[in-house]
Design a protein around this motif. Structure first.
Motif, PDB file in Angstrom:
ATOM      1  N   ASP A  80      38.759  68.741   0.096  1.00  0.00           N
ATOM      2  CA  ASP A  80      39.695  68.157   1.050  1.00  0.00           C
ATOM      3  C   ASP A  80      39.039  66.955   1.704  1.00  0.00           C
ATOM      4  O   ASP A  80      38.368  67.062   2.730  1.00  0.00           O
ATOM      5  N   ILE A 107      40.116  64.769  -2.890  1.00  0.00           N
ATOM      6  CA  ILE A 107      41.553  64.603  -2.694  1.00  0.00           C
ATOM      7  C   ILE A 107      41.787  64.282  -1.228  1.00  0.00           C
ATOM      8  O   ILE A 107      41.559  65.119  -0.358  1.00  0.00           O
ATOM      9  N   SER A 108      42.229  63.075  -0.960  1.00  0.00           N
ATOM     10  CA  SER A 108      42.428  62.624   0.421  1.00  0.00           C
ATOM     11  C   SER A 108      43.895  62.335   0.671  1.00  0.00           C
ATOM     12  O   SER A 108      44.555  61.674  -0.129  1.00  0.00           O
ATOM     13  N   GLN A 109      44.391  62.830   1.815  1.00  0.00           N
ATOM     14  CA  GLN A 109      45.786  62.581   2.190  1.00  0.00           C
ATOM     15  C   GLN A 109      45.939  61.343   3.051  1.00  0.00           C
ATOM     16  O   GLN A 109      47.058  60.910   3.312  1.00  0.00           O
ATOM     17  N   THR A 143      52.762  63.094  -5.114  1.00  0.00           N
ATOM     18  CA  THR A 143      53.008  64.527  -5.291  1.00  0.00           C
ATOM     19  C   THR A 143      54.187  65.017  -4.446  1.00  0.00           C
ATOM     20  O   THR A 143      54.374  66.225  -4.281  1.00  0.00           O
ATOM     21  N   LEU A 155      48.440  60.725  -2.779  1.00  0.00           N
ATOM     22  CA  LEU A 155      47.092  61.231  -2.592  1.00  0.00           C
ATOM     23  C   LEU A 155      46.104  60.250  -3.200  1.00  0.00           C
ATOM     24  O   LEU A 155      46.399  59.591  -4.207  1.00  0.00           O
ATOM     25  N   ARG A 187      52.273  68.506  -0.350  1.00  0.00           N
ATOM     26  CA  ARG A 187      51.580  67.363  -0.937  1.00  0.00           C
ATOM     27  C   ARG A 187      50.348  67.784  -1.715  1.00  0.00           C
ATOM     28  O   ARG A 187      49.939  67.094  -2.652  1.00  0.00           O
ATOM     29  N   LEU A 188      49.707  68.874  -1.296  1.00  0.00           N
ATOM     30  CA  LEU A 188      48.440  69.272  -1.886  1.00  0.00           C
ATOM     31  C   LEU A 188      48.635  70.362  -2.940  1.00  0.00           C
ATOM     32  O   LEU A 188      49.564  71.169  -2.830  1.00  0.00           O
TER      33      LEU A 188
END
Length: 219
Positions: A80, A107-109, A143, A155, A187-188
Motif C-alpha cells: 500500500d 500500489i498507490s492511490q 480500476t 492507481l 479501487r484496490l
C-alpha cells in the motif's frame, strides 16, 4: 482463477502503519496471502511497540509472512504505497531467511494524474482496466467505472525487476476480479482492500492486535 498466475506461487498484500508515541513507535501490520489461483491461504495481524527508529523485528515479520506459507516460494507482494528503505531491507532479510523470492508491487492511490479516453472525437472517462504505460517499471491503471463515479482516479503501479510491469498489472487486475458482486467496485485489489481500516482498528483495540485468520472477514 481458471488459470493460476504463472509468474508467482503466492500473491500477498501488506499494509503497515506506524504511530509515533512519546519515546516509542507502535507498528501495526496486516497481510493477506493467496495462492496463485486466488485461494485465500491466510491473513495475519501483528503489532509491536518499538523504540523510535528501530527496525521491524523478526518475530513480527514471521507473524506477517509465515514460513509455512512462503518458504521457498515466489511471492508477488502488493504494498500500500511506497515503503521506506529500512522496511524494504527488513523484508529482504526475511526473504533470505525463507529462501523465498519477494517481488514488491507498489500500489498507490494518491498523486496519480487522471486518465481520459477519446471516443468519436469526444473526451470521456477512461474505461475500467485502461492502462497507461509510463516506462518499463511504472504504469497507471484504472480500476473504477468512470461512467458511474465521474472521472476515475487511476492507481499508480510500480514494479521492480525481475518482475515485469505487465506481470504486476496483471496481478492487480486478476485480484480485482474477486470483488465480483460488489455494489460499488473498490479501487484496490482484495490483497489490500480495507487494509488501512483494519490496521487502524487493530491500533485502537477494535481488532485483536496479533492474530491469524482464514476467513475473509474484511469483505
Amino acid at each position: 482463477l481458471e488459470e493460476p498466475l504463472p509468474f508467482a506461487d503466492r500473491i500477498g498484500g501488506c499494509t503497515l502503519a506506524r504511530v509515533e508515541k512519546r519515546g516509542a513507535e507502535d507498528w501495526v501490520g496486516f497481510t493477506r496471502i493467496y495462492r496463485a489461483d486466488g485461494l485465500l491461504l491466510g491473513a495475519c495481524l501483528s503489532s509491536q511497540t518499538r523504540p523510535p527508529g528501530a527496525h521491524l523485528t523478526d518475530s513480527m515479520l514471521e507473524a506477517l509472512f509465515p514460513r509455512a506459507l512462503l518458504e521457498h516460494k515466489r511471492v508477488v507482494l502488493h504494498t500500500d504505497g511506497r515503503y521506506r528503505r529500512e522496511i524494504m531491507r527488513a523484508l529482504g532479510g526475511w526473504e533470505d531467511e525463507l529462501g523465498a523470492s519477494f517481488y514488491p508491487v507498489e500500489i498507490s492511490q494518491r498523486s496519480a494524474p487522471r486518465m481520459y479516453a477519446f471516443r468519436k472525437g469526444v473526451v470521456e472517462p477512461a474505461p475500467w482496466g485502461a492502462e497507461f504505460r509510463m516506462n518499463a517499471r511504472e504504469a497507471l491503471l484504472v480500476t473504477t467505472h468512470g461512467r458511474d463515479e465521474g472521472t476515475p482516479m487511476p492507481l499508480f503501479i510500480r514494479a521492480e525487476p525481475p518482475l515485469e510491469i505487465d506481470q504486476a498489472v496483471r496481478s492487480v487486475m486478476a485480484f480485482m476480479l474477486f470483488h465480483y458482486g460488489a455494489l460499488t467496485p473498490p479501487r484496490l485489489p482484495v490483497t489490500l482492500h480495507h487494509g488501512e481500516v483494519i490496521v487502524a482498528g487493530a491500533g485502537r483495540g477494535v481488532l485483536p492486535d496479533s492474530s491469524a485468520f482464514q476467513r475473509p472477514f474484511w469483505l
